[in-house]
Every structure is written in structure tokens, then in C-alpha cells.
Design an enzyme around this catalytic site. Structure first.
Site, PDB file in Angstrom:
ATOM      1  N   TYR A  60       0.854  -1.195   0.000  1.00 45.09           N
ATOM      2  CA  TYR A  60       0.000   0.000   0.000  1.00 45.09           C
ATOM      3  C   TYR A  60       0.886   1.239   0.000  1.00 45.09           C
ATOM      4  CZ  TYR A  60      -3.760  -3.249   1.344  1.00 45.09           C
ATOM      5  OH  TYR A  60      -4.651  -4.284   1.394  1.00 45.09           O
ATOM      6  N   PHE A 204     -13.265  -4.972   0.354  1.00 40.91           N
ATOM      7  CA  PHE A 204     -14.313  -4.362  -0.479  1.00 40.91           C
ATOM      8  C   PHE A 204     -15.679  -4.616   0.164  1.00 40.91           C
ATOM      9  CE2 PHE A 204     -16.220  -3.868  -4.978  1.00 40.91           C
ATOM     10  CZ  PHE A 204     -16.221  -2.498  -4.870  1.00 40.91           C
ATOM     11  N   PRO A 205     -15.835  -4.273   1.458  1.00 46.51           N
ATOM     12  CA  PRO A 205     -17.039  -4.676   2.198  1.00 46.51           C
ATOM     13  C   PRO A 205     -18.288  -3.854   1.907  1.00 46.51           C
ATOM     14  CG  PRO A 205     -15.617  -3.390   3.616  1.00 46.51           C
ATOM     15  CD  PRO A 205     -14.860  -3.581   2.328  1.00 46.51           C
ATOM     16  N   LEU A 206     -18.131  -2.705   1.240  1.00 47.10           N
ATOM     17  CA  LEU A 206     -19.263  -1.782   1.147  1.00 47.10           C
ATOM     18  C   LEU A 206     -19.962  -1.760  -0.204  1.00 47.10           C
ATOM     19  CD1 LEU A 206     -17.941   1.261   3.197  1.00 47.10           C
ATOM     20  CD2 LEU A 206     -19.545  -0.510   3.882  1.00 47.10           C
ATOM     21  N   PRO A 210     -27.182  -1.427  -6.866  1.00 46.73           N
ATOM     22  CA  PRO A 210     -28.584  -1.004  -6.910  1.00 46.73           C
ATOM     23  C   PRO A 210     -29.317  -1.124  -5.576  1.00 46.73           C
ATOM     24  CG  PRO A 210     -28.043  -2.418  -8.784  1.00 46.73           C
ATOM     25  CD  PRO A 210     -26.884  -2.493  -7.842  1.00 46.73           C
ATOM     26  N   LEU A 211     -28.810  -1.957  -4.671  1.00 52.48           N
ATOM     27  CA  LEU A 211     -29.489  -2.118  -3.376  1.00 52.48           C
ATOM     28  C   LEU A 211     -29.522  -0.804  -2.601  1.00 52.48           C
ATOM     29  CD1 LEU A 211     -28.149  -5.521  -1.999  1.00 52.48           C
ATOM     30  CD2 LEU A 211     -30.138  -5.092  -3.423  1.00 52.48           C
TER      31      LEU A 211
END
Length: 283
Positions: A60, A204-206, A210-211
Site C-alpha cells: 500500500y 471491499f465490504p461496502l 442497486p441495493l
């Protein structure tokens, strides 16, 4: 923060809602951040809010994220800093697996130096490199563990079969795979982690797609809780499994505070099922 806890490796208890430090870098996860002072504030504020599990990697920046973490938080005082090695960086958004055992050892030694510690609490193989035997890559981490330089070993982006093969070489405390409300290809790995008491760290939890639309189920249920769709997506992950350790990341204090507040949201079983079905339909 009232986050539930999990014991990494059976003996390292952390709050289950952690912080992912990838975004504390420049564009393309390359170079320094645009606002270094704000990134330092993010890290310190996270700990003030009860976050005690911070996930980073040598790649990173490269190295930028680890340096910031040391500058903001050393000597850590109960905060677990997990890092990774196994991805070369050759430019913005370029990631190349490299699992040569001597390279993994070098990067562990350099992470120890950058973080200012004698032992890395959780050291993860960022990718299994197909150019080298997987058992040699995991085996090198086992040697480092036996030398006291690593406390626990983790893996990233592995299949259930790869996890089983790695566990035949060394104890594995965690797996970090892409997983969220709408992307659940790692479900078989999560099932193994749950049955074996291995931490599952969804990156990438978020993602909600479309939800999260104004007329979508995520928005409707979020409104009932006085919350945002992203907070609800994190609450869903925390309810999904007791071994789940989400690590949402940000470079802004305001966004951090919103994410951490998700630990206080308690979904009903009916709300959880509604979101689960809606997410599956989008996946």
C-alpha cells in the site's frame, strides 16, 4: 464502539469492526496521500472510537501506509496491526504476485522495521504465487513464526482447497477475501472459516450497487434505523458470521466515524434475510 469481539488465532482478541488502511495512500494506491495530516487524524480517531484491529500491507503505497500507521500510533498500546506481503508494485494500480520465499522473508523483516515492532501480530500472504510451490510460501511464514517474528499467519484471496493445503503446512488464523452483500463467491471459504474458528476478513465490504438506490431495500431498512446504506452493509456483514471482521477504509475522519457507528446497528433476523435475498439476487 460496541463492536463484538473475536479471538484471532484463539488468543488475540480484537473488536470485529476494524480499519483497512489501503486508502491512506495516493491515487492508484501509489505514493503519499493528498492530505497526510488528515490520514494521521483518521488513524488516531479510529483508535479513540475503539478500533483495535488495523489491516495494512507493504504494497500500500508501497510502504506509505505502514509508515503512516507507525507515525500515528506507535507503540500501538493494545492495537493489533496486521500487514501483508506477496504483491510487487510497479506503478499506480499495478499489482504483481511474488511469492519467492526469500522475498517474503525480506518484506517481513522490512515491515518489522517500518512498524517498529519485534513481532507482527498477523502477517498475511497477500496472494499465493503460482510460480512457486504454495507450501514453500506458507512454509517460509511458518519459519518466521517459529523465529518469533510473526505471531499468527493469514492468507488472502484463496479457495477452500488452497486454505486446506496451507493448513497442512502451518496454522492459519485468518483469510482475507473479497466479500460483501452482493459479491459472495467466497461463501465456501467463509463456511470453512466459521467451522474452524478462522477469522474471515472481507475486503471491499461496502459494495451494494442497486441495493443502495433510493427505492432499494438497503435504503428502506437503513431509514428505519436512522442509518446510511453503507452502515447497513457493514451491519449485515457483522451479523452474517461471528468470524467476520470487516475492515472498511477511508482517508476522511467523517467517513470513518460513520463506518464505526455501524457496529451499534442490530438488524432483526427478518431484516437480515431481506437483505441477504436482495444481495443474492444482485450477485
Amino acid at each position: 464502539m460496541t463492536s463484538p469481539t473475536f479471538a484471532l488465532g484463539g488468543d488475540l482478541t480484537v473488536n470485529r469492526l476494524g480499519f483497512g488502511a489501503m486508502r491512506l495512500t495516493g491515487k492508484g494506491v501509489w505514493g503519499p496521500p493528498a492530505d497526510r495530516d488528515e490520514c494521521l487524524r483518521v488513524l488516531r480517531r479510529a483508535v479513540e472510537l475503539g478500533v483495535d484491529f488495523i489491516d495494512t500491507a507493504d504494497s500500500y503505497g508501497p510502504y506509505v501506509s505502514e509508515d503512516l500507521i507507525r507515525d500515528a500510533l506507535h507503540p500501538y498500546d493494545g492495537v493489533v496491526v496486521a500487514t501483508k506481503a506477496g504483491l510487487l508494485r510497479t506503478g499506480p494500480d499495478d499489482w504483481t504476485p511474488l511469492g519467492f520465499p526469500a522475498y517474503l522473508r525480506q518484506e517481513c523483516e522490512m515491515s518489522l522495521r517500518r512498524l517498529g515492532v519485534d513481532t507482527i501480530e498477523l502477517f498475511q500472504l497477500h496472494r499465493i504465487d503460482s510460480k512457486f510451490p504454495a507450501e514453500d510460501q506458507v512454509g517460509e511464514l511458518l519459519k518466521l513464526q517459529q523465529e518469533g517474528k510473526i505471531r499468527h499467519i493469514g492468507l488472502s484471496e484463496v479457495t477452500a482447497e488452497q486454505l486446506a493445503a496451507a493448513r497442512a503446512v502451518a496454522p492459519i488464523a485468518s483469510v482475507q477475501n473479497m466479500y460483501n452483500l452482493t459479491m459472495r463467491a467466497a461463501e465456501p471459504v467463509l463456511d470453512v472459516c466459521e467451522s474452524e474458528g478462522i477469522a474471515f476478513i472481507p475486503w471491499f465490504p461496502l459494495a451494494a450497487g442497486p441495493l443502495a438506490a433510493s427505492d432499494g431495500p438497503l435504503q428502506r431498512i437503513a431509514a428505519d434505523h436512522g442509518a446510511s446504506p453503507s452502515q447497513l452493509a457493514l451491519a449485515w456483514l457483522l451479523k452474517r458470521s461471528p468470524v467476520m471482521l470487516p475492515i472498511p477504509g477511508t482517508s476522511k475522519v467523517a467517513h470513518l466515524e460513520e463506518n464505526v457507528a455501524a457496529a451499534r446497528i442490530e438488524l432483526t433476523d427478518a431484516e437480515f434475510e431481506t437483505l441477504s435475498k436482495a444481495g443474492a439476487a444482485q450477485g
